[in-house]
Design a protein around this motif. Structure first.
Motif, PDB file in Angstrom:
ATOM      1  N   SER A  98      46.139  37.832  38.635  1.00  0.00           N
ATOM      2  CA  SER A  98      46.512  36.809  37.658  1.00  0.00           C
ATOM      3  C   SER A  98      46.444  37.357  36.236  1.00  0.00           C
ATOM      4  O   SER A  98      47.135  36.865  35.342  1.00  0.00           O
ATOM      5  N   ALA A  99      45.590  38.352  36.028  1.00  0.00           N
ATOM      6  CA  ALA A  99      45.416  38.996  34.722  1.00  0.00           C
ATOM      7  C   ALA A  99      44.527  40.209  34.934  1.00  0.00           C
ATOM      8  O   ALA A  99      43.975  40.412  36.019  1.00  0.00           O
ATOM      9  N   GLY A 100      44.372  41.012  33.866  1.00  0.00           N
ATOM     10  CA  GLY A 100      43.518  42.185  33.931  1.00  0.00           C
ATOM     11  C   GLY A 100      42.571  42.242  32.755  1.00  0.00           C
ATOM     12  O   GLY A 100      42.510  41.330  31.930  1.00  0.00           O
ATOM     13  N   ASP A 101      41.840  43.347  32.653  1.00  0.00           N
ATOM     14  CA  ASP A 101      40.770  43.411  31.667  1.00  0.00           C
ATOM     15  C   ASP A 101      41.263  43.380  30.224  1.00  0.00           C
ATOM     16  O   ASP A 101      40.582  42.843  29.345  1.00  0.00           O
ATOM     17  N   ILE A 102      42.451  43.914  29.941  1.00  0.00           N
ATOM     18  CA  ILE A 102      42.934  43.912  28.556  1.00  0.00           C
ATOM     19  C   ILE A 102      43.200  42.479  28.096  1.00  0.00           C
ATOM     20  O   ILE A 102      42.791  42.076  26.988  1.00  0.00           O
ATOM     21  N   VAL A 116      39.701  31.134  34.592  1.00  0.00           N
ATOM     22  CA  VAL A 116      39.562  30.779  36.002  1.00  0.00           C
ATOM     23  C   VAL A 116      40.906  30.937  36.684  1.00  0.00           C
ATOM     24  O   VAL A 116      41.933  30.490  36.165  1.00  0.00           O
ATOM     25  N   THR A 117      40.911  31.541  37.854  1.00  0.00           N
ATOM     26  CA  THR A 117      42.117  31.626  38.675  1.00  0.00           C
ATOM     27  C   THR A 117      41.747  31.454  40.135  1.00  0.00           C
ATOM     28  O   THR A 117      40.658  31.869  40.561  1.00  0.00           O
ATOM     29  N   ASP A 118      42.652  30.828  40.899  1.00  0.00           N
ATOM     30  CA  ASP A 118      42.447  30.788  42.344  1.00  0.00           C
ATOM     31  C   ASP A 118      43.110  31.985  43.018  1.00  0.00           C
ATOM     32  O   ASP A 118      43.211  32.039  44.240  1.00  0.00           O
ATOM     33  N   GLY A 119      43.521  32.951  42.223  1.00  0.00           N
ATOM     34  CA  GLY A 119      43.985  34.248  42.709  1.00  0.00           C
ATOM     35  C   GLY A 119      42.924  35.302  42.426  1.00  0.00           C
ATOM     36  O   GLY A 119      41.736  35.060  42.598  1.00  0.00           O
ATOM     37  N   GLY A 120      43.382  36.470  41.969  1.00  0.00           N
ATOM     38  CA  GLY A 120      42.442  37.555  41.709  1.00  0.00           C
ATOM     39  C   GLY A 120      42.668  38.201  40.359  1.00  0.00           C
ATOM     40  O   GLY A 120      43.700  37.982  39.714  1.00  0.00           O
ATOM     41  N   PHE A 121      41.699  38.990  39.919  1.00  0.00           N
ATOM     42  CA  PHE A 121      41.823  39.780  38.698  1.00  0.00           C
ATOM     43  C   PHE A 121      41.880  41.255  39.047  1.00  0.00           C
ATOM     44  O   PHE A 121      41.146  41.730  39.934  1.00  0.00           O
ATOM     45  N   ARG A 122      42.724  42.000  38.338  1.00  0.00           N
ATOM     46  CA  ARG A 122      42.655  43.453  38.406  1.00  0.00           C
ATOM     47  C   ARG A 122      41.596  43.900  37.394  1.00  0.00           C
ATOM     48  O   ARG A 122      41.223  43.163  36.494  1.00  0.00           O
ATOM     49  N   ASP A 123      41.102  45.126  37.573  1.00  0.00           N
ATOM     50  CA  ASP A 123      40.038  45.645  36.703  1.00  0.00           C
ATOM     51  C   ASP A 123      38.835  44.701  36.726  1.00  0.00           C
ATOM     52  O   ASP A 123      38.165  44.476  35.703  1.00  0.00           O
ATOM     53  N   ALA A 124      38.534  44.149  37.902  1.00  0.00           N
ATOM     54  CA  ALA A 124      37.499  43.118  37.993  1.00  0.00           C
ATOM     55  C   ALA A 124      36.125  43.634  37.573  1.00  0.00           C
ATOM     56  O   ALA A 124      35.354  42.905  36.932  1.00  0.00           O
ATOM     57  N   ALA A 125      35.811  44.874  37.907  1.00  0.00           N
ATOM     58  CA  ALA A 125      34.501  45.411  37.534  1.00  0.00           C
ATOM     59  C   ALA A 125      34.335  45.433  36.019  1.00  0.00           C
ATOM     60  O   ALA A 125      33.270  45.102  35.490  1.00  0.00           O
ATOM     61  N   THR A 126      35.397  45.798  35.310  1.00  0.00           N
ATOM     62  CA  THR A 126      35.350  45.810  33.846  1.00  0.00           C
ATOM     63  C   THR A 126      35.256  44.393  33.299  1.00  0.00           C
ATOM     64  O   THR A 126      34.491  44.117  32.368  1.00  0.00           O
ATOM     65  N   ILE A 127      36.018  43.473  33.865  1.00  0.00           N
ATOM     66  CA  ILE A 127      35.963  42.075  33.429  1.00  0.00           C
ATOM     67  C   ILE A 127      34.556  41.523  33.605  1.00  0.00           C
ATOM     68  O   ILE A 127      34.055  40.784  32.754  1.00  0.00           O
ATOM     69  N   GLY A 128      33.921  41.901  34.690  1.00  0.00           N
ATOM     70  CA  GLY A 128      32.574  41.411  34.939  1.00  0.00           C
ATOM     71  C   GLY A 128      31.577  41.808  33.869  1.00  0.00           C
ATOM     72  O   GLY A 128      30.588  41.100  33.639  1.00  0.00           O
ATOM     73  N   GLU A 129      31.829  42.913  33.179  1.00  0.00           N
ATOM     74  CA  GLU A 129      30.916  43.385  32.135  1.00  0.00           C
ATOM     75  C   GLU A 129      31.206  42.762  30.775  1.00  0.00           C
ATOM     76  O   GLU A 129      30.417  42.917  29.836  1.00  0.00           O
ATOM     77  N   LEU A 130      32.332  42.053  30.650  1.00  0.00           N
ATOM     78  CA  LEU A 130      32.690  41.448  29.368  1.00  0.00           C
ATOM     79  C   LEU A 130      31.828  40.223  29.083  1.00  0.00           C
ATOM     80  O   LEU A 130      31.310  39.575  29.997  1.00  0.00           O
ATOM     81  N   ASP A 131      31.730  39.879  27.799  1.00  0.00           N
ATOM     82  CA  ASP A 131      30.953  38.713  27.388  1.00  0.00           C
ATOM     83  C   ASP A 131      31.831  37.470  27.393  1.00  0.00           C
ATOM     84  O   ASP A 131      32.000  36.782  26.387  1.00  0.00           O
ATOM     85  N   ILE A 132      32.416  37.198  28.560  1.00  0.00           N
ATOM     86  CA  ILE A 132      33.222  35.990  28.767  1.00  0.00           C
ATOM     87  C   ILE A 132      33.100  35.627  30.239  1.00  0.00           C
ATOM     88  O   ILE A 132      33.080  36.508  31.108  1.00  0.00           O
TER      89      ILE A 132
END
Length: 236
Positions: A98-102, A116-132
């Motif tokens: 649905s989106a990526g880390d950038i 929020v998405t009922d799909g998935g995120f690319r670069d999920a590990a990086t997204i997980g470290e963001l302050d959001i």
């Protein structure tokens, strides 16, 4: 969004909110099969701003589409208001992102409360470290164009089998995400604050060895008296 309401909802679990909504006949408000990319130990709270995807068609979804300044996904990232939650209808299909880390980083910088998405995120590990705060079904590396076409902004959508209207109040904790109709958000929050105080009292009693019957739910009056004393002591 009223900041007093935001502060109240920041202290309440999705489970407690689900019970408060159930009392009002609303039984399908928790977004299904959506989980935090990484637990943040704090609640996500904000009004919904929505993006709808439809199935991609190859002639309409080549990489060149990202050069279009009016591409709805890119516009969503730049127009979702600060303090809001971007909620995406990805048709419960995590096979393409649905989106990526950038893009999520851009929303973080802009002050968006969560995504929020009922799909998935690319670069999920990086997204997980963001302050959001970010919630999805699972990591997904393929670009959204592979299977999804971003089409509509800020309209009623379905996300994880829940109807989401723009402006509905979205709350996420370390378990899941719930959608509260805007018109009743204040009263639900007030009741849930009271419920949370009593639940915290109950947990303390249970840890001290008190049986559940008569305590939770409270059917024995002496527990009301004990709760009042506890609440005064705890300044709740």
């Amino acid at each position: 969004m009223d900041e007093t309401l935001r502060d109240k909802l920041a202290t309440i679990s999705v489970a407690t909110l689900a019970t408060a909504l159930y009392k009002r006949g609303l039984r399908n408000q928790v977004i299904q099969d959506v989980h935090p990319v990484q637990r943040k130990r704090r609640n996500m709270v904000g009004p919904a701003y929505t993006l709808r995807y439809i199935p991609a068609r190859e002639d309409r979804n080549q990489l060149v589409e990202f050069r279009n300044p009016e591409h709805p996904q890119r516009v969503a990232v730049e127009t979702c208001p600060a303090g809001h939650v971007l909620v995406m209808d990805s048709r419960k299909d995590p096979r393409a992102a649905s989106a990526g880390d950038i893009l999520v980083t851009r929303m973080m910088v802009r002050g968006v409360a969560g995504v929020v998405t009922d799909g998935g995120f690319r670069d999920a590990a990086t997204i997980g470290e963001l302050d959001i705060a970010a919630y999805h079904n699972r990591p997904s590396s393929p670009t959204n164009l592979t299977l999804h076409e971003a089409l509509d902004l800020n309209i009623p959508i379905g996300c994880g089998d829940v109807a989401v209207f723009p402006g509905d109040i979205v709350v996420g904790d370390d378990d899941s995400v719930i959608v509260i109709p805007q018109a009743i958000a204040e009263e639900v929050a007030d009741e849930a604050v009271e419920m949370t105080a009593y639940e915290d009292f109950v947990v303390e009693k249970v840890k001290d060895g008190t049986p559940i019957i008569g305590l939770y739910p409270r059917t024995q009056e002496h527990f009301a008296e004990e709760f009042a004393i506890w609440r005064k002591r705890e300044k709740r």
